[in-house]
Scaffold this motif. Structure first.
Motif, PDB file in Angstrom:
ATOM      1  N   ASP A 161       0.842  -1.204   0.000  1.00 42.15           N
ATOM      2  CA  ASP A 161       0.000   0.000   0.000  1.00 42.15           C
ATOM      3  C   ASP A 161       0.874   1.250   0.000  1.00 42.15           C
ATOM      4  O   ASP A 161       1.855   1.343   0.747  1.00 42.15           O
ATOM      5  CB  ASP A 161      -0.900   0.041   1.237  1.00 42.15           C
ATOM      6  CG  ASP A 161      -2.060  -0.936   1.177  1.00 42.15           C
ATOM      7  OD1 ASP A 161      -2.315  -1.481   0.079  1.00 42.15           O
ATOM      8  OD2 ASP A 161      -2.712  -1.133   2.218  1.00 42.15           O
ATOM      9  N   GLU A 162       0.500   2.224  -0.826  1.00 34.30           N
ATOM     10  CA  GLU A 162       1.187   3.510  -0.829  1.00 34.30           C
ATOM     11  C   GLU A 162       0.542   4.412   0.213  1.00 34.30           C
ATOM     12  O   GLU A 162      -0.671   4.636   0.199  1.00 34.30           O
ATOM     13  CB  GLU A 162       1.133   4.152  -2.218  1.00 34.30           C
ATOM     14  CG  GLU A 162       1.920   3.365  -3.256  1.00 34.30           C
ATOM     15  CD  GLU A 162       2.113   4.135  -4.548  1.00 34.30           C
ATOM     16  OE1 GLU A 162       1.395   5.137  -4.776  1.00 34.30           O
ATOM     17  OE2 GLU A 162       3.003   3.744  -5.336  1.00 34.30           O
ATOM     18  N   VAL A 163       1.366   4.923   1.133  1.00 34.99           N
ATOM     19  CA  VAL A 163       0.849   5.628   2.300  1.00 34.99           C
ATOM     20  C   VAL A 163       1.690   6.868   2.591  1.00 34.99           C
ATOM     21  O   VAL A 163       2.794   7.047   2.075  1.00 34.99           O
ATOM     22  CB  VAL A 163       0.859   4.724   3.550  1.00 34.99           C
ATOM     23  CG1 VAL A 163      -0.054   3.522   3.359  1.00 34.99           C
ATOM     24  CG2 VAL A 163       2.285   4.264   3.881  1.00 34.99           C
ATOM     25  N   CYS A 164       1.138   7.727   3.445  1.00 26.82           N
ATOM     26  CA  CYS A 164       1.932   8.746   4.113  1.00 26.82           C
ATOM     27  C   CYS A 164       1.567   8.683   5.593  1.00 26.82           C
ATOM     28  O   CYS A 164       0.531   8.113   5.958  1.00 26.82           O
ATOM     29  CB  CYS A 164       1.718  10.140   3.526  1.00 26.82           C
ATOM     30  SG  CYS A 164       0.010  10.705   3.435  1.00 26.82           S
ATOM     31  N   ALA A 165       2.406   9.243   6.446  1.00 25.96           N
ATOM     32  CA  ALA A 165       2.238   8.993   7.871  1.00 25.96           C
ATOM     33  C   ALA A 165       2.662  10.180   8.709  1.00 25.96           C
ATOM     34  O   ALA A 165       3.644  10.866   8.397  1.00 25.96           O
ATOM     35  CB  ALA A 165       3.039   7.758   8.285  1.00 25.96           C
ATOM     36  N   LEU A 166       1.922  10.391   9.793  1.00 23.23           N
ATOM     37  CA  LEU A 166       2.292  11.328  10.841  1.00 23.23           C
ATOM     38  C   LEU A 166       3.157  10.573  11.845  1.00 23.23           C
ATOM     39  O   LEU A 166       2.768   9.513  12.327  1.00 23.23           O
ATOM     40  CB  LEU A 166       1.031  11.869  11.522  1.00 23.23           C
ATOM     41  CG  LEU A 166       1.236  12.849  12.671  1.00 23.23           C
ATOM     42  CD1 LEU A 166       1.789  14.167  12.151  1.00 23.23           C
ATOM     43  CD2 LEU A 166      -0.078  13.073  13.413  1.00 23.23           C
TER      44      LEU A 166
END
Length: 326
Positions: A83-88
């Motif tokens: 999965d392509e994600v971004c994260a805090l």
């Protein structure tokens, strides 16, 4: 893996690209193979020795990242390898891999590429939580954003305009103010030679700003309260202008105004998860509709993070500076 380490606090040269142990996801966590991270003021403060990571967080700088899920830990649902994600993050973004609590993951929004998504989590969560969840900016109100050309500022302009607010900004150069105008800012104030209190009141028929998003702290405290409208809300998110200021309670009472101050990094996991969930629900559709976009000034290899820090410390950028993993 490799990560940016800080053997000793100091200047940008104290950032060292070094081999470190691979992190392992625990209960409720996901391992992300990092595509990019972004430079934030908090990273600079950590490098200088003034802002340690919260207990249990990665010792490496980096409060946001984008990448692909490499491993899913126990008790995690809704995410899969690839999965392509971004994260805090609470730290660790300046690395080839980082462990993330599942509640702090976001899918890469529609219309944004994988690297560009690294410019989003910290600024979107900061703006949404402060301007909308705490200060409750409403359509037709006026938002004043200090540092309008920063990563926070460029996002605040876009989100405020998307909900139908009027936006005033401060910045220090003509070029930065022009970029703010391109993003939708209505009132442009050069803080070097204009009084933002007078300019905001003039632009609002004497009323003042309903919400102020402030990164300066003490230096602007008194003038921010002066610039507030009746029932105005001042949201303080930074201390670039100092920690201790004098507050005129009489003015605050007369305006029935409120002052809030928040940080994001040290909040409990459940609070961060609630903010991330709100961002996914309310902000992510705006990217798909083309109403909001990341603003990236430049990209550079993560191993050259020192140069990224120099750029941000000198305020020689507009939007975000990205650090791209190998």
């Amino acid at each position: 893996m490799h990560a940016i380490t800080i053997p000793e606090p100091g200047g940008p040269e104290s950032l060292v690209w070094a081999e470190v142990p691979d992190p392992q996801p625990g209960e409720g966590e996901v391992l992300v193979e990092v595509a990019a991270s972004a430079v934030n003021r908090a990273d600079i403060m950590q490098r200088q020795g003034f802002y340690d990571p919260p207990p249990g967080a990665s010792p490496y700088p980096g409060l946001e990242c984008s990448g692909r899920v490499a491993e899913v830990g126990p008790g995690v649902s809704g995410w899969a390898v690839g999965d392509e994600v971004c994260a805090l993050l609470s730290g660790g973004g300046y690395a080839e891999k980082v462990v993330v609590p599942a509640g702090q993951l976001l899918p890469v929004p529609q219309g944004v590429d994988l690297k560009g998504a690294a410019a989003l989590p910290e600024v979107v969560c900061t703006v949404w939580s402060n301007v909308f969840m705490v200060a409750h900016l409403r359509p037709g109100e006026t938002l004043l954003v200090h540092g309008g050309s920063s990563g926070i500022g460029t996002m605040a302009i876009q989100l405020a305009k998307a909900v139908g607010a009027k936006v005033a900004v401060t910045a220090g150069t003509k070029e930065k103010l022009e970029r703010c105008a391109e993003l939708g800012a209505d009132v442009l104030i050069n803080y070097r030679d204009q009084d933002f209190v007078a300019e905001v009141k003039d632009a609002t028929g004497g009323a003042g700003a309903d919400v102020i998003l402030d990164n300066m702290g003490a230096k602007y405290l008194d003038r921010n309260v002066q610039a507030l409208a009746v029932n105005g809300r001042l949201a303080i998110i930074g201390m670039q202008g100092g920690r201790k200021g004098e507050l005129n309670i009489g003015t605050l009472l007369a305006k029935r105004a409120a002052v809030s101050a928040t940080s994001l990094r040290a909040r409990p996991l459940e609070e961060k998860a609630a903010i991330v969930a709100a961002v996914r629900e309310h902000v992510w559709p705006l990217f798909a509709g083309g109403h909001v976009r990341p603003v990236v000034d430049r990209e550079m290899p993560m191993s050259e993070a020192a140069e990224g820090h120099r750029v941000v410390e000198e305020s020689g950028h507009i939007g975000k500076v990205l650090l791209v993993a190998p």
